[in-house]
Design an enzyme around this catalytic site. Structure first.
Site, PDB file in Angstrom:
ATOM      1  CE1 TYR A  58      -3.184  -2.893   0.342  1.00 60.02           C
ATOM      2  CE2 TYR A  58      -3.962  -2.590   2.257  1.00 60.02           C
ATOM      3  CZ  TYR A  58      -4.161  -2.921   1.929  1.00 60.02           C
ATOM      4  OH  TYR A  58      -5.064  -4.136   1.628  1.00 60.02           O
ATOM      5  CG  LEU A 211     -18.969   1.176   3.586  1.00 62.58           C
ATOM      6  CD1 LEU A 211     -18.896   2.524   4.657  1.00 62.58           C
ATOM      7  CD2 LEU A 211     -21.006   0.991   4.507  1.00 62.58           C
ATOM      8  NE  ARG A 213     -12.415  -1.962  -4.307  1.00 65.51           N
ATOM      9  CZ  ARG A 213     -13.275  -2.665  -3.588  1.00 65.51           C
ATOM     10  NH1 ARG A 213     -14.114  -3.816  -3.594  1.00 65.51           N
ATOM     11  NH2 ARG A 213     -12.331  -4.986  -3.543  1.00 65.51           N
ATOM     12  N   GLY A 214     -17.426   3.106  -1.507  1.00 62.41           N
ATOM     13  CA  GLY A 214     -17.584   3.482  -1.484  1.00 62.41           C
ATOM     14  C   GLY A 214     -19.391   4.451  -1.756  1.00 62.41           C
ATOM     15  CB  SER A 217     -20.681   5.351   1.152  1.00 62.48           C
ATOM     16  OG  SER A 217     -20.710   6.112   1.040  1.00 62.48           O
TER      17      SER A 217
END
Length: 334
Positions: A58, A211, A213-214, A217
């Site tokens: 990452y 979620l 990746r949004g 959300s």
């Protein structure tokens, strides 16, 4: 913070009901504010979150360095409660390109040495290869992690995004505590074979992408502009008609959330929490306000009628588009 009454699998550590996935603080979702990221990690620890999830790839080590900095600045009691889960094996180029996976035993130990240094810790609580290396038997990769366990550098063996057969082979080699895999209202592929297998073997689930990746959300809109470095700009579920169809599912979910007096994100996380004590959702909050919203899911009680309404609004298989581009889907087992 509620603790899971079951540990992360029968051989794993007991963890908080939610974990913090730190990837977005370093990579794949556009720019993140370093100070706010560290403040969010501290806020999570203060709220009783114990599980911090990262990967050595990452930001090419950036995320581990960030977590290490946050832990050094945290009070001793908070540092001691933190359990760090690390994924390894993904190979990156200087330009950020993805070059494959390396699960060779020597590579496993090499990756671990660098992670320990960047994080500033003497052991990793859960260690797992991010994706199966097709050229290395899982027995060899897990065997190398088991050697690190014997020497005290790793506490628990994990897996990530592998299928039922690989899980069985790995568990026959050494005790496996946890499988990290995507699981959400619109990513339910684990329910047929993988989840029954982990439950048979006493292996916990760390669920990422709760979620999507949004996407679910409640904050993502069809007109949102995504930068070139944002993974979602290439994700099939965020493209064209797929996005519009998926956001229609979100609006159906929003009606249920409003009836409950909670946010869409909270009801989506609460649904994952409702799936079993052996499942720990990772929330990818990069800011304290998003973290606070996510933690609110712990106060959401879903009755049978609520669960039925959610299933009706977002039935299994309703999502439009794969969860990764085709090239990355090829590295996933099912």
């Amino acid at each position: 913070m509620t603790m899971r009454t079951s540990p992360l699998g029968t051989t794993g550590p007991q963890v908080s009901a939610l974990g913090l996935g730190c990837m977005g603080m370093s990579a794949l979702y556009g720019e993140a504010d370093r100070a706010e990221s560290i403040a969010t990690i501290h806020a999570a620890l203060d709220a009783g979150v114990t599980l911090l999830d990262t990967g050595d790839f990452y930001g090419m080590g950036h995320n581990e360095t960030l977590i290490g900095e946050a832990l050094r600045a945290a009070p001793a009691a908070r540092r001691e409660q933190a359990l760090i889960s690390v994924k390894f094996g993904a190979l990156r180029g200087p330009d950020g390109s993805w070059l494959g996976y390396d699960g060779r035993p020597a590579a496993v130990k090499n990756f671990a040495a660098y992670s320990l240094q960047r994080l500033g810790v003497d052991h990793l609580d859960v260690y797992r290869i991010a994706r199966l290396d097709p050229d290395v038997p899982i027995e060899e990769t897990v065997g190398a992690i088991a050697e690190l366990v014997e020497k005290g550098y790793v506490r628990h063996i994990g897996l990530s995004e592998v299928g039922a057969e690989t899980i069985r082979r790995a568990a026959a080699t050494a005790p496996v505590s946890d499988l990290q895999i995507e699981y959400s209202l619109i990513s339910r592929g684990i329910e047929d074979e993988i989840l029954p297998t982990t439950r048979e073997l006493g292996i916990g689930i760390t669920a990422y992408g709760v979620l999507s990746r949004g996407l679910i959300s409640g904050h993502f809109t069809a007109d949102r502009q995504l930068g070139a470095g944002d993974f979602r700009a290439m994700s099939p579920r965020f493209q064209g008609d797929n996005l519009r169809r998926n956001l229609n599912l979100v609006e159906a979910l929003r009606k249920i959330a409003e009836q409950k007096g909670v946010s869409v994100a909270q009801i989506a996380i609460a649904w994952v929490l409702s799936r079993g004590e052996d499942i720990v959702p990772l929330v990818g909050a990069r800011r304290r306000d998003r973290l606070t919203e996510a933690l609110g899911a712990l106060d959401v009680t879903l009755e049978a009628a609520d669960l039925a309404a959610i299933e009706d609004a977002v039935p299994a298989g309703a999502a439009a588009g794969d969860r990764y581009p085709a090239a990355q889907m090829a590295h996933l087992e099912s």
